[in-house]
Design a protein around this motif. Structure first.
Motif, PDB file in Angstrom:
ATOM      1  N   ARG A  74      36.399  -7.399 -22.322  1.00  0.00           N
ATOM      2  CA  ARG A  74      37.096  -8.024 -21.182  1.00  0.00           C
ATOM      3  C   ARG A  74      37.030  -7.196 -19.900  1.00  0.00           C
ATOM      4  NH1 ARG A  74      36.215 -11.711 -24.348  1.00  0.00           N
ATOM      5  NH2 ARG A  74      37.654 -12.099 -26.037  1.00  0.00           N
ATOM      6  N   ALA A  75      36.147  -6.227 -19.828  1.00  0.00           N
ATOM      7  CA  ALA A  75      36.079  -5.408 -18.605  1.00  0.00           C
ATOM      8  C   ALA A  75      35.738  -6.270 -17.387  1.00  0.00           C
ATOM      9  CB  ALA A  75      35.035  -4.307 -18.782  1.00  0.00           C
ATOM     10  N   LEU A  76      34.822  -7.217 -17.538  1.00  0.00           N
ATOM     11  CA  LEU A  76      34.377  -7.991 -16.371  1.00  0.00           C
ATOM     12  C   LEU A  76      35.472  -8.881 -15.792  1.00  0.00           C
ATOM     13  CD1 LEU A  76      30.735  -8.620 -17.541  1.00  0.00           C
ATOM     14  CD2 LEU A  76      31.402  -7.439 -15.447  1.00  0.00           C
ATOM     15  N   PRO A  77      36.259  -9.605 -16.600  1.00  0.00           N
ATOM     16  CA  PRO A  77      37.362 -10.363 -15.993  1.00  0.00           C
ATOM     17  C   PRO A  77      38.392  -9.461 -15.298  1.00  0.00           C
ATOM     18  CG  PRO A  77      36.999 -11.091 -18.239  1.00  0.00           C
ATOM     19  CD  PRO A  77      36.096  -9.927 -18.020  1.00  0.00           C
ATOM     20  N   PHE A  78      38.718  -8.307 -15.910  1.00  0.00           N
ATOM     21  CA  PHE A  78      39.651  -7.383 -15.255  1.00  0.00           C
ATOM     22  C   PHE A  78      39.054  -6.884 -13.937  1.00  0.00           C
ATOM     23  CE2 PHE A  78      41.770  -7.210 -19.340  1.00  0.00           C
ATOM     24  CZ  PHE A  78      43.072  -6.879 -19.047  1.00  0.00           C
ATOM     25  N   ALA A  79      37.777  -6.520 -13.972  1.00  0.00           N
ATOM     26  CA  ALA A  79      37.107  -6.007 -12.770  1.00  0.00           C
ATOM     27  C   ALA A  79      37.037  -7.079 -11.684  1.00  0.00           C
ATOM     28  CB  ALA A  79      35.705  -5.527 -13.134  1.00  0.00           C
ATOM     29  N   THR A  80      36.842  -8.319 -12.103  1.00  0.00           N
ATOM     30  CA  THR A  80      36.824  -9.436 -11.148  1.00  0.00           C
ATOM     31  C   THR A  80      38.164  -9.521 -10.427  1.00  0.00           C
ATOM     32  OG1 THR A  80      35.207 -10.657 -12.451  1.00  0.00           O
ATOM     33  CG2 THR A  80      36.590 -11.961 -10.976  1.00  0.00           C
ATOM     34  N   GLY A  81      39.241  -9.385 -11.192  1.00  0.00           N
ATOM     35  CA  GLY A  81      40.578  -9.422 -10.590  1.00  0.00           C
ATOM     36  C   GLY A  81      40.793  -8.280  -9.609  1.00  0.00           C
ATOM     37  N   VAL A  82      40.329  -7.090  -9.982  1.00  0.00           N
ATOM     38  CA  VAL A  82      40.468  -5.920  -9.095  1.00  0.00           C
ATOM     39  C   VAL A  82      39.711  -6.163  -7.790  1.00  0.00           C
ATOM     40  CG1 VAL A  82      39.858  -3.474  -8.841  1.00  0.00           C
ATOM     41  CG2 VAL A  82      40.820  -4.279 -11.003  1.00  0.00           C
ATOM     42  N   LYS A  83      38.474  -6.657  -7.908  1.00  0.00           N
ATOM     43  CA  LYS A  83      37.632  -6.863  -6.722  1.00  0.00           C
ATOM     44  C   LYS A  83      38.215  -7.956  -5.812  1.00  0.00           C
ATOM     45  CE  LYS A  83      34.015  -6.100  -4.199  1.00  0.00           C
ATOM     46  NZ  LYS A  83      33.707  -4.799  -3.599  1.00  0.00           N
ATOM     47  N   LEU A  84      38.735  -9.018  -6.418  1.00  0.00           N
ATOM     48  CA  LEU A  84      39.315 -10.093  -5.601  1.00  0.00           C
ATOM     49  C   LEU A  84      40.579  -9.615  -4.885  1.00  0.00           C
ATOM     50  CD1 LEU A  84      38.894 -13.272  -7.823  1.00  0.00           C
ATOM     51  CD2 LEU A  84      37.849 -12.835  -5.606  1.00  0.00           C
ATOM     52  N   HIS A  85      41.335  -8.765  -5.558  1.00  0.00           N
ATOM     53  CA  HIS A  85      42.559  -8.249  -4.934  1.00  0.00           C
ATOM     54  C   HIS A  85      42.234  -7.302  -3.789  1.00  0.00           C
ATOM     55  CE1 HIS A  85      46.647  -6.931  -4.441  1.00  0.00           C
ATOM     56  NE2 HIS A  85      46.239  -5.676  -4.550  1.00  0.00           N
ATOM     57  N   ASN A  86      41.216  -6.449  -3.993  1.00  0.00           N
ATOM     58  CA  ASN A  86      40.854  -5.481  -2.954  1.00  0.00           C
ATOM     59  C   ASN A  86      39.333  -5.418  -2.813  1.00  0.00           C
ATOM     60  OD1 ASN A  86      40.490  -3.411  -1.188  1.00  0.00           O
ATOM     61  ND2 ASN A  86      41.770  -1.928  -2.272  1.00  0.00           N
ATOM     62  N   PRO A  87      38.743  -6.323  -2.024  1.00  0.00           N
ATOM     63  CA  PRO A  87      37.275  -6.369  -1.902  1.00  0.00           C
ATOM     64  C   PRO A  87      36.657  -5.099  -1.344  1.00  0.00           C
ATOM     65  CG  PRO A  87      38.269  -8.386  -1.053  1.00  0.00           C
ATOM     66  CD  PRO A  87      39.392  -7.413  -1.287  1.00  0.00           C
ATOM     67  N   LYS A  88      37.478  -4.203  -0.761  1.00  0.00           N
ATOM     68  CA  LYS A  88      36.898  -2.965  -0.207  1.00  0.00           C
ATOM     69  C   LYS A  88      36.546  -1.943  -1.290  1.00  0.00           C
ATOM     70  CE  LYS A  88      38.926  -3.248   4.342  1.00  0.00           C
ATOM     71  NZ  LYS A  88      40.263  -3.161   4.908  1.00  0.00           N
ATOM     72  N   LEU A  89      37.119  -2.085  -2.453  1.00  0.00           N
ATOM     73  CA  LEU A  89      36.853  -1.105  -3.520  1.00  0.00           C
ATOM     74  C   LEU A  89      35.435  -1.253  -4.078  1.00  0.00           C
ATOM     75  CD1 LEU A  89      40.103  -1.251  -5.703  1.00  0.00           C
ATOM     76  CD2 LEU A  89      39.296   0.718  -4.391  1.00  0.00           C
ATOM     77  N   HIS A  90      34.810  -0.140  -4.414  1.00  0.00           N
ATOM     78  CA  HIS A  90      33.566  -0.176  -5.199  1.00  0.00           C
ATOM     79  C   HIS A  90      34.003  -0.277  -6.661  1.00  0.00           C
ATOM     80  CE1 HIS A  90      30.744   1.072  -2.008  1.00  0.00           C
ATOM     81  NE2 HIS A  90      31.814   1.688  -1.522  1.00  0.00           N
ATOM     82  N   VAL A  91      33.760  -1.399  -7.267  1.00  0.00           N
ATOM     83  CA  VAL A  91      34.221  -1.579  -8.647  1.00  0.00           C
ATOM     84  C   VAL A  91      33.042  -1.351  -9.597  1.00  0.00           C
ATOM     85  CG1 VAL A  91      35.360  -3.099 -10.287  1.00  0.00           C
ATOM     86  CG2 VAL A  91      35.977  -3.203  -7.861  1.00  0.00           C
TER      87      VAL A  91
END
Ligand code: SF4
Length: 273
Positions: A74-91
Motif C-alpha cells: 500500500r505504499a503507492l496509495p499512501f504516497a498519493t495522499g501525501v503528494k496530493l496534500h503537499n505537491p511541493k514534496l519530493h515523494v
C-alpha cells in the motif's frame, strides 16, 4: 570540512545497525538515493519517503526524511495522499518486487496510469526476503524459492515494461553492481514531473542466493555483472544472443501532464474559477 551527505541524511544514533543481512544489495540502493538527493540540492525536509512491507521497505526507518512505513503493498496509495496534500514534496516510494507487483500490483498500474508524481524505487531481489523466501512476480521461471522447491512455474514480470504500458513518464533498470549508473537514474527520476520508476536489481544472498546455490554475496554481484547488458549493446544482439540476459538502462523518458495539475484544474472548474 565537507560532511558526507549520508551523515546528515541517516538516523545514526537511533536505528542502527540496520536489519539488512551482510552482502544484501539494499544498502547500496540507499546510498544511491542519498547521493542523488544531495546532488540535486534537495533539502531532506522537502523529501517524503514512503514504503510498504519487506526488507527494502525498512529504508525509511534509517533515512532521516519525512517518512511513512505503511501496510503491505500500500505504499503507492499512501504516497498519493501525501503528494496530493503537499505537491511541493519530493515523494520517494520504496518498494520491493513482492510489495509492488503482487499485493500492490493494482496500485502500481493505476498510479502509473494517473501519472502520479512519485519517484518509485523498486528494489528487485527476485524473492520475498523478509517473510522467508517465497517466490515473487519477478522470480525467474525455474528458479527455486521456499514455496517453489522444484523451481518456479510462473513467468516473471518486466516491471519497466509494465510501468511504461500503464503510462509512466520514466522507467529505468539499474543494478547495485553499477551503483554510479544507478545514482544517475535515481537523480533523473527525481526531476521528472510524473510517475518515474527506477528498478534496482539488488541481490539477496541469504534467501535467493542460498536456495539457488548462487554463492557468496560477491559471487552474486559478479553474476549480476555477467548477466546484465546495457540497452544500447542489447539492441545489436539477436533474441537468441540475449537469452538469459537482463537488459538495463533507461527504457522510457517522456512527458505527460502530472496528476496534481489535472486535479487542480478540476478543483478550479468546480469552484467556478
Ligand atoms: S533476506 Fe535477503 S533481501 Fe532481506 S535483508 Fe537479507 S539479504 Fe537482504
Amino acid at each position: 570540512m565537507k560532511i558526507h551527505p549520508a551523515y546528515e541524511m541517516l538516523r545514526p544514533g537511533k536505528k542502527f545497525p540496520n536489519v539488512w543481512c551482510p552482502g544484501c544489495g539494499h544498502g547500496i540502493v540507499q546510498g544511491a538515493i542519498i547521493r542523488a538527493v544531495e546532488r540535486l540540492g534537495i533539502n531532506r525536509d522537502e523529501v517524503a519517503m514512503v514504503s510498504g512491507i519487506g526488507c527494502s521497505s525498512r529504508m525509511p526507518v534509517y533515512v532521516d526524511f519525512n517518512s511513512l512505513h505503511t501496510a503491505h503493498g500500500r505504499a503507492l496509495p499512501f504516497a498519493t495522499g501525501v503528494k496530493l496534500h503537499n505537491p511541493k514534496l519530493h515523494v520517494i516510494v520504496i518498494t520491493g518486487d513482492g510489495d509492488a507487483l503482487a499485493i500492490g500490483g493494482n496500485h502500481f498500474i493505476h498510479a502509473a496510469r494517473r501519472n502520479m508524481e512519485l519517484t518509485v524505487i523498486l528494489m528487485n531481489n527476485n524473492i520475498y526476503g523478509m517473510t522467508g523466501g517465497q517466490y515473487s512476480p519477478t522470480t525467474p521461471i525455474g528458479k527455486k524459492a521456499s514455496t517453489a522447491p522444484y523451481g518456479c512455474a510462473e513467468r516473471d514480470f518486466d516491471a519497466c515494461a509494465l510501468a511504461v504500458a500503464a503510462g509512466a513518464v520514466f522507467a529505468a533498470r539499474g543494478t547495485v553492481y553499477n551503483a554510479v549508473e544507478l545514482d544517475k537514474m535515481i537523480e533523473k527520476a527525481l526531476t521528472k514531473k510524473g510517475f518515474a520508476l527506477v528498478e534496482a536489481l539488488s541481490p539477496c544472498p541469504t534467501l535467493y542466493g542460498r536456495l539457488n546455490k548462487e554463492g557468496s554475496a560477491v559471487k552474486m554481484l559478479q553474476t549480476q555483472k555477467a548477466n546484465t547488458i546495457n540497452l544500447k549493446a542489447a539492441e545489436k544482439l539477436t533474441p537468441q544472443e540475449l537469452e538469459g540476459k537482463v537488459v538495463t538502462g533507461v527504457f522510457h523518458d517522456g512527458e505527460a501532464q502530472p496528476y496534481t495539475e489535472v486535479y487542480q484544474q478540476i478543483i478550479n472548474k468546480a469552484q467556478g474559477r
